[in-house]
Each structure stands twice: as structure tokens, then as C-alpha cells.
Design a protein around this motif. Structure first.
Motif, mmCIF file in Angstrom:
data_model
loop_
_atom_site.group_PDB
_atom_site.id
_atom_site.type_symbol
_atom_site.label_atom_id
_atom_site.label_comp_id
_atom_site.label_asym_id
_atom_site.label_seq_id
_atom_site.Cartn_x
_atom_site.Cartn_y
_atom_site.Cartn_z
ATOM 1 N N ASP A 1 0.911 -1.259 -0.026
ATOM 2 C CA ASP A 1 -0.100 -0.403 0.052
ATOM 3 C C ASP A 1 0.536 1.456 0.478
ATOM 4 O OD1 ASP A 1 -2.134 -1.224 -0.331
ATOM 5 O OD2 ASP A 1 -2.494 -1.313 2.079
ATOM 6 N N ARG A 2 1.626 1.163 0.619
ATOM 7 C CA ARG A 2 2.700 2.639 0.676
ATOM 8 C C ARG A 2 3.152 2.535 -0.289
ATOM 9 N NH1 ARG A 2 6.624 1.392 3.748
ATOM 10 N NH2 ARG A 2 6.912 -0.349 4.732
ATOM 11 N N ILE A 3 4.071 1.443 -0.960
ATOM 12 C CA ILE A 3 4.439 1.577 -2.730
ATOM 13 C C ILE A 3 3.590 2.487 -3.910
ATOM 14 C CG2 ILE A 3 5.339 0.095 -4.539
ATOM 15 C CD1 ILE A 3 6.806 0.752 -2.343
ATOM 16 N N LEU A 4 2.643 2.253 -3.448
ATOM 17 C CA LEU A 4 1.016 1.593 -4.098
ATOM 18 C C LEU A 4 0.639 3.681 -4.626
ATOM 19 C CD1 LEU A 4 -1.185 -0.441 -4.919
ATOM 20 C CD2 LEU A 4 0.525 -0.096 -6.351
ATOM 21 N N ALA A 5 0.522 4.124 -3.226
ATOM 22 C CA ALA A 5 0.168 5.926 -2.717
ATOM 23 C C ALA A 5 1.391 6.141 -2.815
ATOM 24 C CB ALA A 5 0.253 5.689 -1.413
ATOM 25 N N TYR B 1 8.768 6.238 -11.813
ATOM 26 C CA TYR B 1 10.471 5.643 -10.889
ATOM 27 C C TYR B 1 10.353 4.689 -12.069
ATOM 28 C CZ TYR B 1 8.328 8.559 -7.253
ATOM 29 O OH TYR B 1 7.887 8.881 -6.773
ATOM 30 N N SER B 2 12.680 4.487 -11.227
ATOM 31 C CA SER B 2 13.314 3.241 -11.117
ATOM 32 C C SER B 2 13.492 2.391 -10.061
ATOM 33 C CB SER B 2 14.545 3.654 -12.873
ATOM 34 O OG SER B 2 15.171 4.273 -11.266
ATOM 35 N N LEU B 3 13.092 1.353 -10.374
ATOM 36 C CA LEU B 3 13.630 0.541 -8.986
ATOM 37 C C LEU B 3 14.479 1.490 -8.308
ATOM 38 C CD1 LEU B 3 13.349 -2.970 -10.472
ATOM 39 C CD2 LEU B 3 11.987 -2.075 -9.348
ATOM 40 N N LYS B 4 15.582 2.292 -9.049
ATOM 41 C CA LYS B 4 16.547 2.684 -8.215
ATOM 42 C C LYS B 4 15.980 3.620 -7.408
ATOM 43 C CE LYS B 4 21.409 4.444 -8.013
ATOM 44 N NZ LYS B 4 22.884 4.206 -8.949
ATOM 45 N N SER B 5 15.114 4.773 -8.193
ATOM 46 C CA SER B 5 14.241 5.853 -7.819
ATOM 47 C C SER B 5 13.379 5.196 -7.167
ATOM 48 C CB SER B 5 13.973 7.255 -8.583
ATOM 49 O OG SER B 5 13.269 6.333 -9.549
ATOM 50 N N LEU B 6 12.782 4.405 -7.148
ATOM 51 C CA LEU B 6 12.282 4.400 -5.666
ATOM 52 C C LEU B 6 12.521 3.590 -4.765
ATOM 53 C CD1 LEU B 6 8.533 4.309 -5.450
ATOM 54 C CD2 LEU B 6 8.825 2.084 -6.820
ATOM 55 N N ALA B 7 12.977 2.987 -4.935
ATOM 56 C CA ALA B 7 14.361 2.330 -3.386
ATOM 57 C C ALA B 7 14.655 3.625 -3.032
ATOM 58 C CB ALA B 7 15.033 1.453 -4.195
ATOM 59 N N THR B 8 14.975 4.781 -2.923
ATOM 60 C CA THR B 8 15.750 5.649 -2.499
ATOM 61 C C THR B 8 14.611 7.114 -1.645
ATOM 62 O OG1 THR B 8 16.205 6.993 -5.244
ATOM 63 C CG2 THR B 8 17.743 5.924 -3.923
ATOM 64 N N ALA B 9 13.458 6.752 -2.497
ATOM 65 C CA ALA B 9 12.497 7.365 -2.384
ATOM 66 C C ALA B 9 11.312 6.605 -1.133
ATOM 67 C CB ALA B 9 11.537 7.623 -3.616
ATOM 68 N N MET B 10 11.441 5.110 -1.209
ATOM 69 C CA MET B 10 11.072 4.691 -0.388
ATOM 70 C C MET B 10 11.599 4.420 1.070
ATOM 71 S SD MET B 10 8.032 5.375 -1.248
ATOM 72 C CE MET B 10 6.839 4.312 0.145
ATOM 73 N N LYS B 11 13.052 3.958 0.706
ATOM 74 C CA LYS B 11 14.085 3.651 2.018
ATOM 75 C C LYS B 11 13.741 2.234 1.852
ATOM 76 C CE LYS B 11 14.612 8.455 4.331
ATOM 77 N NZ LYS B 11 14.329 8.873 5.739
ATOM 78 N N HIS C 1 10.276 -8.057 -6.013
ATOM 79 C CA HIS C 1 9.443 -9.379 -6.247
ATOM 80 C C HIS C 1 8.202 -8.572 -5.806
ATOM 81 C CE1 HIS C 1 12.526 -12.160 -4.812
ATOM 82 N NE2 HIS C 1 12.865 -11.296 -5.191
ATOM 83 N N LEU C 2 7.596 -7.166 -5.561
ATOM 84 C CA LEU C 2 6.175 -7.102 -5.319
ATOM 85 C C LEU C 2 6.017 -6.852 -6.733
ATOM 86 C CD1 LEU C 2 3.863 -5.004 -3.771
ATOM 87 C CD2 LEU C 2 5.732 -3.497 -3.764
ATOM 88 N N MET C 3 6.859 -6.025 -7.567
ATOM 89 C CA MET C 3 6.896 -5.461 -8.988
ATOM 90 C C MET C 3 5.932 -6.460 -10.144
ATOM 91 S SD MET C 3 6.650 -1.935 -9.175
ATOM 92 C CE MET C 3 7.016 -0.594 -8.414
ATOM 93 N N LEU C 4 6.995 -7.908 -9.925
ATOM 94 C CA LEU C 4 6.089 -8.526 -10.620
ATOM 95 C C LEU C 4 4.215 -9.435 -9.902
ATOM 96 C CD1 LEU C 4 9.174 -11.615 -9.792
ATOM 97 C CD2 LEU C 4 8.314 -10.200 -12.165
ATOM 98 N N SER C 5 4.556 -9.502 -8.552
ATOM 99 C CA SER C 5 3.155 -9.989 -8.371
ATOM 100 C C SER C 5 2.073 -8.083 -8.981
ATOM 101 C CB SER C 5 2.839 -9.638 -6.996
ATOM 102 O OG SER C 5 3.139 -7.975 -6.500
ATOM 103 N N ARG D 1 -8.853 -2.208 -9.629
ATOM 104 C CA ARG D 1 -8.584 -3.354 -8.407
ATOM 105 C C ARG D 1 -8.361 -2.632 -7.235
ATOM 106 N NH1 ARG D 1 -7.780 -8.098 -10.188
ATOM 107 N NH2 ARG D 1 -5.938 -8.704 -7.960
ATOM 108 N N LYS D 2 -9.006 -3.381 -6.403
ATOM 109 C CA LYS D 2 -8.665 -2.973 -4.716
ATOM 110 C C LYS D 2 -7.961 -2.484 -4.180
ATOM 111 C CE LYS D 2 -12.622 -6.582 -3.296
ATOM 112 N NZ LYS D 2 -12.944 -7.230 -3.109
ATOM 113 N N GLU D 3 -6.745 -2.999 -4.655
ATOM 114 C CA GLU D 3 -6.043 -2.011 -3.818
ATOM 115 C C GLU D 3 -5.591 -0.751 -4.959
ATOM 116 O OE1 GLU D 3 -5.817 -5.232 -5.948
ATOM 117 O OE2 GLU D 3 -4.794 -6.444 -4.950
ATOM 118 N N VAL D 4 -6.197 -0.658 -5.561
ATOM 119 C CA VAL D 4 -6.262 0.813 -5.819
ATOM 120 C C VAL D 4 -7.097 1.824 -5.515
ATOM 121 C CG1 VAL D 4 -6.134 2.222 -8.208
ATOM 122 C CG2 VAL D 4 -4.321 0.316 -8.311
#
Length: 302
Positions: free
Chosen positions: A62-66, A75-85, A93-97, A128-131
Motif C-alpha cells: 500500500d505504501r509503494i502504490l500510494a 520511477y525506476s527501481l533505484k529511484s523508488l528504492a531511494t524514495a521509499m528507503k 518481487h513486489l513489481m512482479l505481482s 482493482r481493490k488495491e488501488v
């Protein structure tokens, strides 16, 4: 045997009994707390904490989607990782699902060096319910706006209080001003004691003796002798004095005439116009003529 309706009624009654019991327990605890001497603010906070429902913590998904939804950027995986720490491995793994559920979209971009770069963004058309649970309702928006207005008004009040506090002098400044004023008071007291001592000394002295007053009058001029009177009345000496005064008169007049001529040349006007402008008085206007120069004979030998 009890029917389905009876079971439902029994369950609702049991739930209500649990609620009443929890409220009664809260009342008992509040009464006990008041007997112990606790503050009313602490009691109200405890009541709010028990009565209000607790907000559920967001999951990692939920935090990543928000973050991706409300930032409205890719985002790229690197920029999203720095933003979300977090790490790129956990995000992978999360992006695959999320890609399987078509909540997130992905695109690969190539470069001249041959490396590919993957960019992810959220699919805002997905239902989807997640969004949908992340999108706030109108009531949530209205309550958030009210909270924002209340916080703004509180912020303005705090700023006014801070401005009033900052305008006041600090303790160090007050101490320094007190020291300065005390030193000035000491100086003034010392000056006052000196003046009083001088007054006492003056009063203790005997009065001065009065001097006899002098009569005010004109000074008597010394009488001239006959020889001095004869010199003053000598016609030759009179002519010499008149010639000297005539030469002084002539020199001063020539200087004034030269000044008026130079001024008329500079202003490109006639001398008569300048005399009128400056409101000057000349000998010719007053009808005064310069006397002739006397010829003085040589003094006769004794």
C-alpha cells in the motif's frame, strides 16, 4: 433447535452487551483515575483512544502504490528504492505481482551503450481493490480540508504570539540595561553629593565686603594744546587729507565700475540694466560730484 433468525438476534445482543461492558469499564476506570488525582486531559485522551477506532497501518504494498499514485510520475527501481528507503530486491518481487495484476505498467528504454532501463508507473485505469482503497472519498477530503484550515488558523495565532515574544527583550538584554542604568544612577548621585558639598562650602564662607560704587559718566577728553590745534587747522594739511580721501574714493569707484562691466559682458546686457536689476545707487543718480584735486605747494623752509 434455534433457527437462523434466533442465532442472528443472539449474536447482535451479545455484541451490544460487549459494547456496554466496555463503556462501563471505561467509566469505572475514569472514576478510579479521578480518585487517584489524574488530570482531565489525560482522561479525555484515554476515552478518545478507547472510543475512536484505530487506524490500520499500511502494508508495504500500500505504501509503494500510494507513493506512485500521488506523486504522478514514473520511477525506476533505484529511484523508488531511494524514495521509499528500501532495497531494489524487495521492490523487484513486489513489481512482479503488481505487473501480473496489471496495477503497474512497465516499459524498457534502450541507450547507445546497449543497456536497457526499466521504468514503472501506476495504471490509473485499473479498478482493482488495491488501488481503489487508496483513493480518498469526498468525506475524507472534506475532513482533511477542515483540518488544514484549523491548522492554518492555529499557525497564524502561533506566528502572532512568536512575533510578540520576539519583540520583547530577553533576560540578558534586560540585565545589561539594568547594569547601565544602575551605573548612571551612581554617577548622578555622586554629582548631586558634589553639588551639595559646594553649596555648603559657599554658605559657610563669610559674605564678601561691598566695594564702593563708581559714578558712571563720560570720560573727559584731554584738552589739545595750541600747537596741535594749529596743525589741524593748517590749510596745507587739510588739502592733503582731502586729496587722500579723494584718491580712496576714486579707487573704490573704479573697482565697482569694472565689476559692473564684467557682469554686463557675462550676462550680455548693458550696465544700466544691471544697475536696475541689482538696485544700485550711483554718484550720478544722487547728484554727487568728485571734488577737484588740490595742488599742494612745497613747504617753506624754517
Amino acid at each position: 433447535r434455534p433457527t437462523k433468525k434466533k442465532k442472528e438476534c443472539m449474536q447482535s445482543v451479545s455484541k451490544e452487551n460487549v459494547k456496554h461492558a466496555s463503556l462501563e469499564g471505561n467509566i469505572v476506570t475514569t472514576s478510579e483515575a479521578t480518585c487517584r488525582g489524574e488530570k482531565s486531559s489525560d482522561l479525555s485522551s484515554n476515552m478518545k483512544a478507547t472510543l475512536l477506532p484505530k487506524k490500520k497501518k499500511r502494508t508495504f504494498q500500500d505504501r509503494i502504490l500510494a507513493e506512485m499514485l500521488f506523486s504522478c510520475k514514473a520511477y525506476s527501481l533505484k529511484s523508488l528504492a531511494t524514495a521509499m528507503k528500501t532495497t531494489e530486491c524487495a521492490l523487484g518481487h513486489l513489481m512482479l505481482s503488481l505487473l501480473d495484476k496489471k496495477i503497474v505498467m512497465k516499459k524498457e528504454f534502450g541507450s547507445k551503450s546497449g543497456k536497457t532501463r526499466e521504468i514503472y508507473w501506476i495504471n490509473q485505469d485499473s479498478k482493482r481493490k488495491e488501488v481503489e482503497k487508496l483513493i480518498p472519498s469526498m468525506n475524507d477530503i472534506a475532513t482533511a480540508q477542515k483540518e488544514l484550515m484549523s491548522l492554518k488558523t492555529a499557525d497564524k495565532g502561533i506566528i502572532k504570539e512568536m512575533s510578540a515574544i520576539t519583540q520583547e527583550l530577553s533576560n540578558n538584554e534586560l540585565d545589561s540595561q539594568l547594569l547601565d542604568l544602575e551605573s548612571e544612577v551612581k554617577k548622578l548621585k555622586s554629582n548631586l553629593t558634589d553639588v551639595r558639598e559646594r553649596i555648603q562650602e559657599f554658605q559657610s564662607q563669610p559674605p564678601p565686603q561691598q566695594m564702593p560704587r563708581r559714578k558712571i559718566g563720560f570720560r573727559k577728553t584731554a584738552q589739545k594744546t595750541k600747537s596741535e590745534l594749529a596743525r589741524e587747522r593748517c590749510p596745507r594739511r587739510l588739502k592733503m587729507r582731502i586729496n587722500f580721501q579723494r584718491s580712496q574714493w576714486k579707487q573704490r569707484k573704479e573697482k565697482c565700475v569694472d565689476f559692473i562691466d564684467q557682469l554686463s559682458d557675462a550676462m550680455e546686457k548693458q550696465p544700466k540694466q544691471i544697475i536696475k536689476l541689482l538696485d544700485l545707487e550711483t554718484d550720478e543718480m544722487e547728484g554727487v560730484k568728485m571734488p577737484l584735486k588740490y595742488t599742494i605747494e612745497a613747504a617753506a623752509p624754517n
